[in-house]
Scaffold this active site. Structure first.
Site, PDB file in Angstrom:
ATOM      1  CE  LYS A 171      -1.752   2.054   3.545  1.00 32.56           C
ATOM      2  NZ  LYS A 171      -2.502   2.438   4.769  1.00 32.56           N
ATOM      3  CG  ASP A 189      -7.431   3.407   2.015  1.00 34.30           C
ATOM      4  OD1 ASP A 189      -8.356   2.926   1.303  1.00 34.30           O
ATOM      5  OD2 ASP A 189      -7.392   4.607   2.331  1.00 34.30           O
TER       6      ASP A 189
END
Length: 300
Positions: A171, A189
């Site tokens: 991420k 996320d």
């Protein structure tokens, strides 16, 4: 990036023209909201084909691009190193709190060399407002030392190098690649994962699998901006506990419409940040951001 090596490839899907029956939009709370011929209570078919889902997903992306033409990363940064550090700090806290904390941090440690030489206790005090400050200090010291020793003090522009740095996962790497290097990436996320499941693009829970599935729906050129748009929508409208369904500009395309407040007036009161007339998360937002800058730490 996900590919045929990391996830199942999607069959080619032809580009889909805008639906002639798209709902007309009217300005509401400073944003575009649905109205017109299509009912907001319309839901996707229970047995939706993959082709229909892909068309609907791409339509959602186009709609969000109109609602959030100013979508952007909500962390303040001036270079790849600052974005990398800010993204590491953003774990388990808000981007606003990170943005209020990093000015003092970067004033004290403007380069990887400076940060690698920091006294841990002094750094802990600077980043304490972001929470988990001891673990984050350890990660920042480690990644700064790695940048100094292995990459000549520069943030690498490759996923495989970034994920080797302490505290950096896919991420964080995709955030840095997409926004500091222009390399397309999907940022999965909590907001992104929640919304793509609500929209029934996938039922996967694992972020890597979600990334692979979504990568098969959209062309690579859309990945970074798609991430911003979805995350913006999740923070402003499609909240985890109480989605503002009645003020949602993509309600006619959402198979989960009705999970939240459907009354338009009540729903508008749930809108956040610029959608609700409140400051955003960045102290230094982009010039085209329509909301108010966030206040510095301790400003009220």
């Amino acid at each position: 990036m996900p590919s045929s090596k990391t996830g199942k490839s999607a069959e080619p899907v032809p580009a889909v023209a805008a639906d002639a029956e798209a709902p007309a939009r009217t300005a509401a709370a400073g944003v575009k909201a649905p109205s017109g011929s299509r009912s907001a209570s319309a839901k996707a078919p229970k047995a939706e084909s993959r082709l229909a889902m892909v068309r609907r997903a791409r339509r959602i992306n186009r709609e969000l691009a109109e609602v959030y033409p100013y979508a952007h990363p909500e962390l303040d940064f001036r270079n790849p190193f600052e974005l990398l550090v800010a993204t590491v700090l953003s774990a388990q806290t808000t981007d606003l709190r990170v943005n209020q904390t990093t000015p003092a941090l970067f004033a004290a440690y403007p380069t990887p060399e400076d940060m690698a030489a920091a006294v841990p206790e002094e750094m802990e005090e600077l980043i304490r407002p972001t929470g988990f400050f001891r673990a984050k200090t350890k990660s920042l010291l480690g990644l700064s030392a790695a940048l100094r020793d292995e990459f000549g003090g520069e943030v690498p522009g490759r996923l495989e190098d970034l994920v080797k740095l302490p505290g950096v996962g896919r991420k964080t790497a995709n955030v840095v690649l997409g926004n500091a290097f222009g390399v397309p990436g999907i940022t999965v996320d909590t907001h992104f994962g929640r919304l793509v499941r609500r929209w029934r693009w996938t039922d996967e829970e694992d972020p890597v699998k979600v990334e692979a599935v979504v990568a098969g729906i959209f062309p690579k050129s859309e990945w970074t901006m798609l991430s911003h748009r979805v995350i913006f929508h999740g923070r402003r409208v499609c909240h985890a506990r109480k989605p503002a369904c009645g003020a949602c500009p993509i309600a006619p395309l959402c198979p989960s419409y009705g999970e939240g407040e459907t009354d338009p007036e009540k729903a508008r009161k749930l809108l956040k940040y610029e959608m609700g007339g409140h400051p955003g998360q960045r102290l230094s937002p982009p010039a085209d951001y329509p909301g108010k800058p966030a206040p510095p730490l301790g400003a009220g």
